[in-house]
Design a protein around this motif. Structure first.
Motif, PDB file in Angstrom:
ATOM      1  N   ALA A   1       0.832  -1.200   0.000  1.00  0.00           N
ATOM      2  CA  ALA A   1       0.000   0.000   0.000  1.00  0.00           C
ATOM      3  C   ALA A   1       0.868   1.251   0.000  1.00  0.00           C
ATOM      4  O   ALA A   1       2.012   1.235   0.467  1.00  0.00           O
ATOM      5  CB  ALA A   1      -0.921   0.014   1.224  1.00  0.00           C
ATOM      6  N   GLY A   2       0.316   2.334  -0.539  1.00  0.00           N
ATOM      7  CA  GLY A   2       1.022   3.603  -0.498  1.00  0.00           C
ATOM      8  C   GLY A   2       1.087   4.305  -1.842  1.00  0.00           C
ATOM      9  O   GLY A   2       0.814   3.719  -2.903  1.00  0.00           O
ATOM     10  N   SER A   3       1.459   5.569  -1.807  1.00  0.00           N
ATOM     11  CA  SER A   3       1.469   6.418  -3.001  1.00  0.00           C
ATOM     12  C   SER A   3       2.525   6.033  -4.022  1.00  0.00           C
ATOM     13  O   SER A   3       2.455   6.441  -5.185  1.00  0.00           O
ATOM     14  CB  SER A   3       1.688   7.878  -2.589  1.00  0.00           C
ATOM     15  N   ALA A   4       3.516   5.241  -3.618  1.00  0.00           N
ATOM     16  CA  ALA A   4       4.571   4.842  -4.557  1.00  0.00           C
ATOM     17  C   ALA A   4       4.031   3.943  -5.664  1.00  0.00           C
ATOM     18  O   ALA A   4       4.607   3.877  -6.751  1.00  0.00           O
ATOM     19  CB  ALA A   4       5.693   4.127  -3.807  1.00  0.00           C
ATOM     20  N   ILE A   5       2.920   3.266  -5.412  1.00  0.00           N
ATOM     21  CA  ILE A   5       2.357   2.371  -6.426  1.00  0.00           C
ATOM     22  C   ILE A   5       1.950   3.167  -7.662  1.00  0.00           C
ATOM     23  O   ILE A   5       2.273   2.799  -8.794  1.00  0.00           O
ATOM     24  CB  ILE A   5       1.140   1.616  -5.857  1.00  0.00           C
ATOM     25  N   GLU A   6       1.232   4.258  -7.454  1.00  0.00           N
ATOM     26  CA  GLU A   6       0.805   5.086  -8.579  1.00  0.00           C
ATOM     27  C   GLU A   6       1.970   5.868  -9.170  1.00  0.00           C
ATOM     28  O   GLU A   6       2.050   6.074 -10.381  1.00  0.00           O
ATOM     29  CB  GLU A   6      -0.290   6.049  -8.136  1.00  0.00           C
ATOM     30  N   ALA A   7       2.900   6.301  -8.317  1.00  0.00           N
ATOM     31  CA  ALA A   7       4.013   7.131  -8.789  1.00  0.00           C
ATOM     32  C   ALA A   7       5.018   6.348  -9.622  1.00  0.00           C
ATOM     33  O   ALA A   7       5.594   6.878 -10.578  1.00  0.00           O
ATOM     34  CB  ALA A   7       4.717   7.766  -7.589  1.00  0.00           C
ATOM     35  N   TYR A   8       5.242   5.063  -9.272  1.00  0.00           N
ATOM     36  CA  TYR A   8       6.330   4.316  -9.922  1.00  0.00           C
ATOM     37  C   TYR A   8       5.895   3.012 -10.564  1.00  0.00           C
ATOM     38  O   TYR A   8       6.685   2.384 -11.274  1.00  0.00           O
ATOM     39  CB  TYR A   8       7.443   4.060  -8.908  1.00  0.00           C
ATOM     40  N   GLY A   9       4.681   2.589 -10.342  1.00  0.00           N
ATOM     41  CA  GLY A   9       4.130   1.440 -11.050  1.00  0.00           C
ATOM     42  C   GLY A   9       5.003   0.206 -11.069  1.00  0.00           C
ATOM     43  O   GLY A   9       5.462  -0.280 -10.028  1.00  0.00           O
ATOM     44  N   ASP A  10       5.245  -0.310 -12.280  1.00  0.00           N
ATOM     45  CA  ASP A  10       5.953  -1.578 -12.437  1.00  0.00           C
ATOM     46  C   ASP A  10       7.387  -1.546 -11.936  1.00  0.00           C
ATOM     47  O   ASP A  10       7.995  -2.609 -11.735  1.00  0.00           O
ATOM     48  CB  ASP A  10       5.957  -1.998 -13.913  1.00  0.00           C
ATOM     49  N   ARG A  11       7.937  -0.374 -11.727  1.00  0.00           N
ATOM     50  CA  ARG A  11       9.307  -0.307 -11.231  1.00  0.00           C
ATOM     51  C   ARG A  11       9.425  -0.925  -9.834  1.00  0.00           C
ATOM     52  O   ARG A  11      10.509  -1.343  -9.429  1.00  0.00           O
ATOM     53  CB  ARG A  11       9.794   1.150 -11.191  1.00  0.00           C
ATOM     54  N   LEU A  12       8.302  -0.994  -9.109  1.00  0.00           N
ATOM     55  CA  LEU A  12       8.318  -1.600  -7.784  1.00  0.00           C
ATOM     56  C   LEU A  12       8.345  -3.123  -7.846  1.00  0.00           C
ATOM     57  O   LEU A  12       8.675  -3.781  -6.859  1.00  0.00           O
ATOM     58  CB  LEU A  12       7.074  -1.177  -6.997  1.00  0.00           C
ATOM     59  N   PHE A  13       8.003  -3.666  -9.002  1.00  0.00           N
ATOM     60  CA  PHE A  13       7.820  -5.109  -9.091  1.00  0.00           C
ATOM     61  C   PHE A  13       8.838  -5.774 -10.015  1.00  0.00           C
ATOM     62  O   PHE A  13       8.528  -6.740 -10.715  1.00  0.00           O
ATOM     63  CB  PHE A  13       6.395  -5.412  -9.572  1.00  0.00           C
ATOM     64  N   SER A  14      10.040  -5.261 -10.017  1.00  0.00           N
ATOM     65  CA  SER A  14      11.089  -5.825 -10.862  1.00  0.00           C
ATOM     66  C   SER A  14      11.514  -7.214 -10.400  1.00  0.00           C
ATOM     67  O   SER A  14      11.980  -8.028 -11.195  1.00  0.00           O
ATOM     68  CB  SER A  14      12.310  -4.895 -10.887  1.00  0.00           C
TER      69      SER A  14
END
Length: 243
Positions: A166-179
């Motif tokens: 959860a958190g605002s980083a999901i919308e801000a960085y999208g797929d970059r979080l799920f490398s």
């Protein structure tokens, strides 16, 4: 009867809550961007006036100390320093991600989801994120932060064993979080934000543990300059800072 004022201005939202005993906390929460300085004190005065309560009668003031927007964090801390000093009150400093984690527990319960391990990640600007991992042992207690609050590139977040993010980083960085590790859309909450209610929840637990501190020891939590303390380290530091 626990009496707490909770404040957060670490994001684009100005948020103030007043809790008197077991009644539902009163909340003022509004997207204001840079306008929090004009609303904060009037909101506090209104909440106290409507409750027919004096600031000096409260047990403590809780404040979101960051990490978050530099100006907002400084504003909130400065206001609490003035209020606590004038009313001779102790303060409860709450890390922003811990407050969001408390809100996540409520949200996931509503959705009939109960992740044992989850993470909070918020946009830190400058192409970086603040993030931390949490463990939810049972539905009756607040989640426990696992280790430190981190500052890193989005790709460097550690989502091993994490079943909810959860958190605002999901919308801000999208797929970059799920490398390295992916999560289904149902395991993501990009809309949750910090509020005074989350700060309040963490503060109540801290108050029960005797973790309130003297206002002279209150300071913002800047992860870019220092690392957030673990739960065990916080207990030692806070107890040393008590009057």
């Amino acid at each position: 009867m626990t009496r707490l004022l909770a404040i957060d201005t670490s994001s684009a939202w100005c948020s103030v809550a007043l809790s008197l005993g077991d009644s539902t906390p009163e909340l003022r929460h509004e997207l204001v961007s840079a306008g929090a300085s004009q609303l904060l004190l009037p909101w506090i005065e209104d909440l106290l006036s409507q409750a027919n309560e004096r600031l000096s009668n409260l047990d403590a003031i809780a404040i979101g100390v960051g990490p978050g927007a530099f100006t907002g964090v400084r504003l909130g801390v400065a206001v609490v320093q003035g209020l606590a000093t004038s009313a001779n009150l102790l303060v409860l400093p709450v890390a922003s991600l811990d407050a969001i984690a408390a809100e996540v527990v409520k949200t996931t319960q509503y959705k009939n989801i109960a992740p044992k391990y989850f993470a909070i990640a918020i946009d830190a600007r400058m192409d970086e994120i603040y993030w931390a991992k949490y463990e939810q042992k049972d539905l009756q207690s607040l989640p426990k932060r696992i280790g430190e609050i981190h500052l890193s590139k989005p790709e460097e977040i550690d989502l091993r064993d994490i079943s909810y993010l959860a958190g605002s980083a999901i919308e801000a960085y999208g797929d970059r979080l799920f490398s390295e590790h992916s999560l289904s859309s149902s395991a993501l909450d990009s809309e949750i934000m910090i509020s005074a209610l989350g700060v309040m929840e963490v503060a109540k637990s801290m108050l029960q543990l005797g973790l309130q501190i003297n206002v002279h020891d209150l300071e913002p939590l800047y992860i870019r300059n220092k690392v957030a303390l673990t739960t065990e380290e916080r207990e030692v530091v806070f107890k040393k800072g008590r009057p």
